[in-house]
Design a protein around this motif. Structure first.
Motif, PDB file in Angstrom:
ATOM      1  N   CYS A 104       0.835  -1.209   0.000  1.00 20.95           N
ATOM      2  CA  CYS A 104       0.000   0.000   0.000  1.00 20.95           C
ATOM      3  C   CYS A 104       0.865   1.252   0.000  1.00 20.95           C
ATOM      4  O   CYS A 104       0.588   2.201  -0.744  1.00 20.95           O
ATOM      5  N   ASP A 105       1.906   1.267   0.813  1.00 16.15           N
ATOM      6  CA  ASP A 105       2.804   2.420   0.859  1.00 16.15           C
ATOM      7  C   ASP A 105       3.507   2.609  -0.479  1.00 16.15           C
ATOM      8  O   ASP A 105       3.662   3.740  -0.954  1.00 16.15           O
ATOM      9  N   PHE A 106       3.912   1.522  -1.114  1.00 14.76           N
ATOM     10  CA  PHE A 106       4.535   1.597  -2.430  1.00 14.76           C
ATOM     11  C   PHE A 106       3.583   2.217  -3.445  1.00 14.76           C
ATOM     12  O   PHE A 106       3.974   3.074  -4.233  1.00 14.76           O
ATOM     13  N   MET A 107       2.311   1.804  -3.434  1.00 12.23           N
ATOM     14  CA  MET A 107       1.343   2.333  -4.389  1.00 12.23           C
ATOM     15  C   MET A 107       1.057   3.809  -4.125  1.00 12.23           C
ATOM     16  O   MET A 107       0.881   4.581  -5.068  1.00 12.23           O
ATOM     17  N   VAL A 108       1.005   4.205  -2.877  1.00 13.26           N
ATOM     18  CA  VAL A 108       0.801   5.627  -2.559  1.00 13.26           C
ATOM     19  C   VAL A 108       1.984   6.448  -3.062  1.00 13.26           C
ATOM     20  O   VAL A 108       1.805   7.506  -3.686  1.00 13.26           O
ATOM     21  N   ASN A 109       3.195   5.970  -2.826  1.00 10.18           N
ATOM     22  CA  ASN A 109       4.383   6.687  -3.309  1.00 10.18           C
ATOM     23  C   ASN A 109       4.427   6.724  -4.831  1.00 10.18           C
ATOM     24  O   ASN A 109       4.795   7.738  -5.429  1.00 10.18           O
ATOM     25  N   LEU A 110       4.054   5.633  -5.482  1.00 11.95           N
ATOM     26  CA  LEU A 110       4.013   5.600  -6.942  1.00 11.95           C
ATOM     27  C   LEU A 110       2.992   6.590  -7.478  1.00 11.95           C
ATOM     28  O   LEU A 110       3.260   7.305  -8.453  1.00 11.95           O
ATOM     29  N   SER A 111       1.830   6.647  -6.851  1.00  5.69           N
ATOM     30  CA  SER A 111       0.817   7.602  -7.315  1.00  5.69           C
ATOM     31  C   SER A 111       1.269   9.038  -7.093  1.00  5.69           C
ATOM     32  O   SER A 111       0.981   9.911  -7.913  1.00  5.69           O
ATOM     33  N   ASN A 112       1.996   9.300  -6.025  1.00  8.22           N
ATOM     34  CA  ASN A 112       2.536  10.651  -5.805  1.00  8.22           C
ATOM     35  C   ASN A 112       3.598  11.000  -6.843  1.00  8.22           C
ATOM     36  O   ASN A 112       3.650  12.132  -7.316  1.00  8.22           O
ATOM     37  N   LEU A 113       4.455  10.036  -7.177  1.00  9.98           N
ATOM     38  CA  LEU A 113       5.503  10.285  -8.174  1.00  9.98           C
ATOM     39  C   LEU A 113       4.931  10.537  -9.565  1.00  9.98           C
ATOM     40  O   LEU A 113       5.471  11.331 -10.327  1.00  9.98           O
ATOM     41  N   THR A 114       3.855   9.847  -9.905  1.00 11.61           N
ATOM     42  CA  THR A 114       3.274   9.971 -11.244  1.00 11.61           C
ATOM     43  C   THR A 114       2.145  10.996 -11.300  1.00 11.61           C
ATOM     44  O   THR A 114       1.529  11.169 -12.353  1.00 11.61           O
ATOM     45  N   HIS A 115       1.868  11.651 -10.172  1.00 13.33           N
ATOM     46  CA  HIS A 115       0.808  12.669 -10.091  1.00 13.33           C
ATOM     47  C   HIS A 115      -0.546  12.111 -10.538  1.00 13.33           C
ATOM     48  O   HIS A 115      -1.283  12.746 -11.289  1.00 13.33           O
ATOM     49  N   THR A 116      -0.830  10.904 -10.091  1.00 17.45           N
ATOM     50  CA  THR A 116      -2.130  10.280 -10.346  1.00 17.45           C
ATOM     51  C   THR A 116      -2.744   9.906  -9.007  1.00 17.45           C
ATOM     52  O   THR A 116      -2.116  10.041  -7.953  1.00 17.45           O
ATOM     53  N   SER A 117      -3.975   9.424  -9.066  1.00 18.13           N
ATOM     54  CA  SER A 117      -4.598   8.966  -7.830  1.00 18.13           C
ATOM     55  C   SER A 117      -4.126   7.549  -7.510  1.00 18.13           C
ATOM     56  O   SER A 117      -3.553   6.853  -8.346  1.00 18.13           O
ATOM     57  N   TYR A 118      -4.378   7.134  -6.288  1.00 15.34           N
ATOM     58  CA  TYR A 118      -4.026   5.780  -5.857  1.00 15.34           C
ATOM     59  C   TYR A 118      -4.725   4.752  -6.735  1.00 15.34           C
ATOM     60  O   TYR A 118      -4.123   3.763  -7.143  1.00 15.34           O
ATOM     61  N   ASN A 119      -6.003   5.003  -7.033  1.00 21.33           N
ATOM     62  CA  ASN A 119      -6.771   4.056  -7.852  1.00 21.33           C
ATOM     63  C   ASN A 119      -6.215   3.947  -9.265  1.00 21.33           C
ATOM     64  O   ASN A 119      -6.170   2.848  -9.831  1.00 21.33           O
ATOM     65  N   GLU A 120      -5.805   5.058  -9.849  1.00 19.12           N
ATOM     66  CA  GLU A 120      -5.229   5.009 -11.194  1.00 19.12           C
ATOM     67  C   GLU A 120      -3.903   4.257 -11.202  1.00 19.12           C
ATOM     68  O   GLU A 120      -3.658   3.426 -12.086  1.00 19.12           O
ATOM     69  N   ALA A 121      -3.049   4.535 -10.219  1.00 19.62           N
ATOM     70  CA  ALA A 121      -1.768   3.829 -10.145  1.00 19.62           C
ATOM     71  C   ALA A 121      -1.992   2.340  -9.925  1.00 19.62           C
ATOM     72  O   ALA A 121      -1.334   1.501 -10.541  1.00 19.62           O
ATOM     73  N   ASN A 122      -2.935   1.998  -9.077  1.00 19.21           N
ATOM     74  CA  ASN A 122      -3.260   0.603  -8.811  1.00 19.21           C
ATOM     75  C   ASN A 122      -3.779  -0.078 -10.070  1.00 19.21           C
ATOM     76  O   ASN A 122      -3.410  -1.220 -10.371  1.00 19.21           O
ATOM     77  N   THR A 123      -4.626   0.614 -10.820  1.00 21.25           N
ATOM     78  CA  THR A 123      -5.158   0.059 -12.063  1.00 21.25           C
ATOM     79  C   THR A 123      -4.049  -0.182 -13.071  1.00 21.25           C
ATOM     80  O   THR A 123      -3.989  -1.240 -13.696  1.00 21.25           O
ATOM     81  N   TRP A 124      -3.160   0.791 -13.242  1.00 21.01           N
ATOM     82  CA  TRP A 124      -2.059   0.630 -14.200  1.00 21.01           C
ATOM     83  C   TRP A 124      -1.160  -0.544 -13.828  1.00 21.01           C
ATOM     84  O   TRP A 124      -0.762  -1.331 -14.680  1.00 21.01           O
ATOM     85  N   VAL A 125      -0.859  -0.656 -12.548  1.00 25.24           N
ATOM     86  CA  VAL A 125       0.048  -1.733 -12.131  1.00 25.24           C
ATOM     87  C   VAL A 125      -0.631  -3.092 -12.246  1.00 25.24           C
ATOM     88  O   VAL A 125      -0.065  -4.031 -12.812  1.00 25.24           O
ATOM     89  N   LEU A 126      -1.849  -3.205 -11.728  1.00 25.03           N
ATOM     90  CA  LEU A 126      -2.489  -4.521 -11.649  1.00 25.03           C
ATOM     91  C   LEU A 126      -3.166  -4.964 -12.948  1.00 25.03           C
ATOM     92  O   LEU A 126      -3.327  -6.161 -13.177  1.00 25.03           O
ATOM     93  N   LEU A 127      -3.578  -4.023 -13.785  1.00 23.38           N
ATOM     94  CA  LEU A 127      -4.282  -4.413 -15.009  1.00 23.38           C
ATOM     95  C   LEU A 127      -3.456  -4.257 -16.274  1.00 23.38           C
ATOM     96  O   LEU A 127      -3.825  -4.805 -17.318  1.00 23.38           O
ATOM     97  N   VAL A 128      -2.352  -3.514 -16.217  1.00 23.53           N
ATOM     98  CA  VAL A 128      -1.535  -3.306 -17.414  1.00 23.53           C
ATOM     99  C   VAL A 128      -0.121  -3.858 -17.216  1.00 23.53           C
ATOM    100  O   VAL A 128       0.339  -4.696 -17.994  1.00 23.53           O
TER     101      VAL A 128
END
Length: 66
Positions: free
Chosen positions: A20-44
């Protein structure tokens, strides 16, 4: 046995919060929401890497069969 289950539960708990912390940091780095970062990682990203690795394995299998 109880200590083993306690240790395993703690390990799963720490792994969950690390992810969860990794996904929050990834979403902050990419300037997206947590849900968008989670979708990109898990579905793409994960299915794409899985398909790539399966393709490499199949190519190696064909190469070794020759």
């Amino acid at each position: 046995m109880s200590t083993l289950l306690h240790w395993l539960a703690r390990l799963v708990h720490l792994a969950y919060w690390y992810c969860c912390d990794f996904m929050v940091n990834l979403s902050n780095l990419t300037h997206t929401s947590y849900n968008e970062a989670n979708t990109w990682v898990l579905l793409v990203l994960v299915p794409g890497l899985l398909a790539l690795l399966i393709g490499v394995r199949v190519a190696q299998w064909f190469r070794l069969r020759r």
